[in-house]
Scaffold this motif. Sequence first.
Motif, PDB file in Angstrom:
ATOM      1  N   ASN A   1       0.834  -1.204   0.000  1.00  0.00           N
ATOM      2  CA  ASN A   1       0.000   0.000   0.000  1.00  0.00           C
ATOM      3  C   ASN A   1       0.866   1.252   0.000  1.00  0.00           C
ATOM      4  O   ASN A   1       1.982   1.233   0.532  1.00  0.00           O
ATOM      5  CB  ASN A   1      -0.883   0.026   1.252  1.00  0.00           C
ATOM      6  N   PRO A   2       0.380   2.348  -0.559  1.00  0.00           N
ATOM      7  CA  PRO A   2       1.078   3.622  -0.375  1.00  0.00           C
ATOM      8  C   PRO A   2       1.136   3.946   1.120  1.00  0.00           C
ATOM      9  O   PRO A   2       0.173   3.682   1.851  1.00  0.00           O
ATOM     10  CB  PRO A   2       0.198   4.623  -1.129  1.00  0.00           C
ATOM     11  N   PRO A   3       2.243   4.511   1.602  1.00  0.00           N
ATOM     12  CA  PRO A   3       2.301   4.861   3.022  1.00  0.00           C
ATOM     13  C   PRO A   3       1.323   5.983   3.347  1.00  0.00           C
ATOM     14  O   PRO A   3       1.018   6.832   2.497  1.00  0.00           O
ATOM     15  CB  PRO A   3       3.752   5.311   3.219  1.00  0.00           C
ATOM     16  N   GLU A   4       0.835   5.983   4.576  1.00  0.00           N
ATOM     17  CA  GLU A   4      -0.072   7.043   5.006  1.00  0.00           C
ATOM     18  C   GLU A   4       0.631   8.400   4.974  1.00  0.00           C
ATOM     19  O   GLU A   4       0.008   9.427   4.677  1.00  0.00           O
ATOM     20  CB  GLU A   4      -0.573   6.752   6.422  1.00  0.00           C
ATOM     21  N   ARG A   5       1.906   8.405   5.275  1.00  0.00           N
ATOM     22  CA  ARG A   5       2.723   9.617   5.194  1.00  0.00           C
ATOM     23  C   ARG A   5       4.173   9.187   5.067  1.00  0.00           C
ATOM     24  O   ARG A   5       4.533   8.068   5.419  1.00  0.00           O
ATOM     25  CB  ARG A   5       2.536  10.513   6.414  1.00  0.00           C
ATOM     26  N   CYS A   6       4.984  10.080   4.543  1.00  0.00           N
ATOM     27  CA  CYS A   6       6.407   9.765   4.362  1.00  0.00           C
ATOM     28  C   CYS A   6       7.195  11.072   4.399  1.00  0.00           C
ATOM     29  O   CYS A   6       7.085  11.901   3.498  1.00  0.00           O
ATOM     30  CB  CYS A   6       6.648   9.034   3.041  1.00  0.00           C
ATOM     31  N   ASP A   7       7.979  11.252   5.463  1.00  0.00           N
ATOM     32  CA  ASP A   7       8.818  12.436   5.593  1.00  0.00           C
ATOM     33  C   ASP A   7      10.245  12.176   5.137  1.00  0.00           C
ATOM     34  O   ASP A   7      10.850  12.984   4.440  1.00  0.00           O
ATOM     35  CB  ASP A   7       8.843  12.904   7.050  1.00  0.00           C
ATOM     36  N   LEU A   8      10.774  11.025   5.539  1.00  0.00           N
ATOM     37  CA  LEU A   8      12.183  10.719   5.289  1.00  0.00           C
ATOM     38  C   LEU A   8      12.313   9.364   4.615  1.00  0.00           C
ATOM     39  O   LEU A   8      11.818   8.353   5.109  1.00  0.00           O
ATOM     40  CB  LEU A   8      12.955  10.712   6.611  1.00  0.00           C
ATOM     41  N   LEU A   9      12.979   9.364   3.473  1.00  0.00           N
ATOM     42  CA  LEU A   9      13.314   8.127   2.777  1.00  0.00           C
ATOM     43  C   LEU A   9      14.761   7.783   3.128  1.00  0.00           C
ATOM     44  O   LEU A   9      15.670   8.588   2.884  1.00  0.00           O
ATOM     45  CB  LEU A   9      13.162   8.323   1.268  1.00  0.00           C
ATOM     46  N   ILE A  10      14.985   6.621   3.734  1.00  0.00           N
ATOM     47  CA  ILE A  10      16.352   6.197   4.057  1.00  0.00           C
ATOM     48  C   ILE A  10      16.829   5.268   2.956  1.00  0.00           C
ATOM     49  O   ILE A  10      16.367   4.131   2.826  1.00  0.00           O
ATOM     50  CB  ILE A  10      16.415   5.513   5.429  1.00  0.00           C
ATOM     51  N   ASP A  11      17.750   5.772   2.141  1.00  0.00           N
ATOM     52  CA  ASP A  11      18.323   5.020   1.024  1.00  0.00           C
ATOM     53  C   ASP A  11      19.507   4.224   1.538  1.00  0.00           C
ATOM     54  O   ASP A  11      20.487   4.791   2.025  1.00  0.00           O
ATOM     55  CB  ASP A  11      18.753   5.994  -0.072  1.00  0.00           C
ATOM     56  N   THR A  12      19.428   2.895   1.415  1.00  0.00           N
ATOM     57  CA  THR A  12      20.474   2.016   1.967  1.00  0.00           C
ATOM     58  C   THR A  12      21.613   1.750   0.996  1.00  0.00           C
ATOM     59  O   THR A  12      22.482   0.920   1.278  1.00  0.00           O
ATOM     60  CB  THR A  12      19.869   0.664   2.399  1.00  0.00           C
ATOM     61  N   CYS A  13      21.648   2.465  -0.124  1.00  0.00           N
ATOM     62  CA  CYS A  13      22.622   2.151  -1.172  1.00  0.00           C
ATOM     63  C   CYS A  13      24.069   2.233  -0.702  1.00  0.00           C
ATOM     64  O   CYS A  13      24.939   1.541  -1.235  1.00  0.00           O
ATOM     65  CB  CYS A  13      22.418   3.069  -2.372  1.00  0.00           C
TER      66      CYS A  13
ATOM     67  N   MET B   1       7.058   3.918  11.017  1.00  0.00           N
ATOM     68  CA  MET B   1       7.799   3.114  10.052  1.00  0.00           C
ATOM     69  C   MET B   1       6.868   2.645   8.929  1.00  0.00           C
ATOM     70  O   MET B   1       5.959   1.835   9.140  1.00  0.00           O
ATOM     71  CB  MET B   1       8.427   1.896  10.739  1.00  0.00           C
ATOM     72  N   SER B   2       7.053   3.228   7.745  1.00  0.00           N
ATOM     73  CA  SER B   2       6.242   2.848   6.573  1.00  0.00           C
ATOM     74  C   SER B   2       4.775   2.663   6.950  1.00  0.00           C
ATOM     75  O   SER B   2       4.175   1.624   6.645  1.00  0.00           O
ATOM     76  CB  SER B   2       6.791   1.561   5.943  1.00  0.00           C
ATOM     77  N   PRO B   3       4.145   3.630   7.598  1.00  0.00           N
ATOM     78  CA  PRO B   3       2.796   3.440   8.131  1.00  0.00           C
ATOM     79  C   PRO B   3       1.784   3.126   7.040  1.00  0.00           C
ATOM     80  O   PRO B   3       1.686   3.827   6.036  1.00  0.00           O
ATOM     81  CB  PRO B   3       2.489   4.772   8.819  1.00  0.00           C
ATOM     82  N   GLY B   4       1.036   2.036   7.244  1.00  0.00           N
ATOM     83  CA  GLY B   4      -0.037   1.670   6.332  1.00  0.00           C
ATOM     84  C   GLY B   4       0.360   0.820   5.158  1.00  0.00           C
ATOM     85  O   GLY B   4      -0.506   0.370   4.394  1.00  0.00           O
ATOM     86  N   ARG B   5       1.646   0.522   4.972  1.00  0.00           N
ATOM     87  CA  ARG B   5       2.080  -0.189   3.767  1.00  0.00           C
ATOM     88  C   ARG B   5       1.727  -1.670   3.781  1.00  0.00           C
ATOM     89  O   ARG B   5       1.611  -2.301   2.738  1.00  0.00           O
ATOM     90  CB  ARG B   5       3.593  -0.054   3.567  1.00  0.00           C
ATOM     91  N   PHE B   6       1.586  -2.246   4.986  1.00  0.00           N
ATOM     92  CA  PHE B   6       1.447  -3.698   5.071  1.00  0.00           C
ATOM     93  C   PHE B   6      -0.017  -4.092   5.249  1.00  0.00           C
ATOM     94  O   PHE B   6      -0.924  -3.264   5.262  1.00  0.00           O
ATOM     95  CB  PHE B   6       2.316  -4.192   6.244  1.00  0.00           C
TER      96      PHE B   6
END
Length: 441
Positions: free
Chosen positions: A84-96, A432-437
Amino acid sequence: MGAPLEAPLTAQQAQKAQEAQKALRATGVTIREATSDDAVGGVSPRWVALPENTGEVAALMRVSAAHDLAVVPVGDGTKLGWGNPPERCDLLIDTCCLLLGDGTAVEHSSGDLVTRVGAGLPLNVLNATLSRSRQELALDTPLGAGTVGGTLATAVAGPRRFRYGTARDLLIGITVVLADGTIATSGGNVVKNVAGYDLGKLFTGSYGTLGVITEATFRLHPIPADRRWVTVDLPAGGPGSAGSPARDGLDALDALVAELAASQAEPSAVELEWPDITGEATVCALVEGVAADVRAEAVRTSMDEYGSARITAEAPAWWSVPPGEEVLLELRVPPAAACPALRAVAARGLPARVRGSVASAVLLAALPGDVGEAEFSGFVTGVRDDLRRLGGALTVLAVPSALARGIDRWGPSGALPLMRRVKERFDPGRRMSPGRFAGGI
């Protein structure tokens, strides 16, 4: 916080955003402004962070907790549209850029057949490194790409799951950073354990809703000395009546898969390619290891009863490739129910393309992107009901937002109350990724 980039901010929101950004930059981690390319299911983050080790991830999570920032981890983005799309997203942590504590990407104990790696490492890069010692992580994914962390977070597995199992089976240790910045490790040399929880099993398939995976330890296997693929084409399939070609095709598939699964040739994978669920199907078995050529001949003898089988030293072009990307579904049933599951798909009358591990009964089905919303909703509901009676389930992995409105991507789950309790234990603030699961977790 968490509003799309184009949405105007009130003065109070702007001040809070400035304070959060200042605190994030004070961690010393590289922070950049997000762009539209960083959107998760259409939800744009405000910032993207590129930490280089577990300690930096922990620092970011502490700041996020203090400023109530919603966080979504990402690897190379191959599965960022799943869930699911997250309910909100402020910070994307890129693990690259994540490395181990000593600044390396891979720690390999070849004598013990064990490796410890950073979560942002692509699987193909990991196996290229391990191949120098004639070893591999026997985890091929149905996308042919992806990072270690992304593969764990989405629990994907490819053809050889039949012999070697999934990421969950090969994982022997994991390091994660929880929502409050706590670093927790399970398996291997334990730094801090979360009492009563097997972190590896919990975080595998959690879609980033429990914390950020930063390191993983796997058991390895020697690279097989030889490999052979044995392929046969079966007659037309479908849900037809007894004695019809459609019925004959699925009956042949059922019998062939049962025979291969019990074969002394011990195939590592038995895959299905069905471009049109009412047409001709292709079954391919992988035989690898000592005397692969001799064992492949035995498999071909069995397959010749169903068609003209052929042996190749290379995999078919469709091997470990999803049947589509825009509308992609995953079907899981008990192994004995693989053919009834295919009948359920065929009975809906839509032009589905199916591929997957037919011996393990984990199949991917793709539909055309122009399928109507009502048709798609009816297809998902109908097949899901049929699979439930077979002891299985259907998950919508990828779908355009226009088609997603009328369906639940995950479907019902009896484990949902337990999953919600786990979410509350690990992420009580729902950051943490709220609502995605499943169940909006």
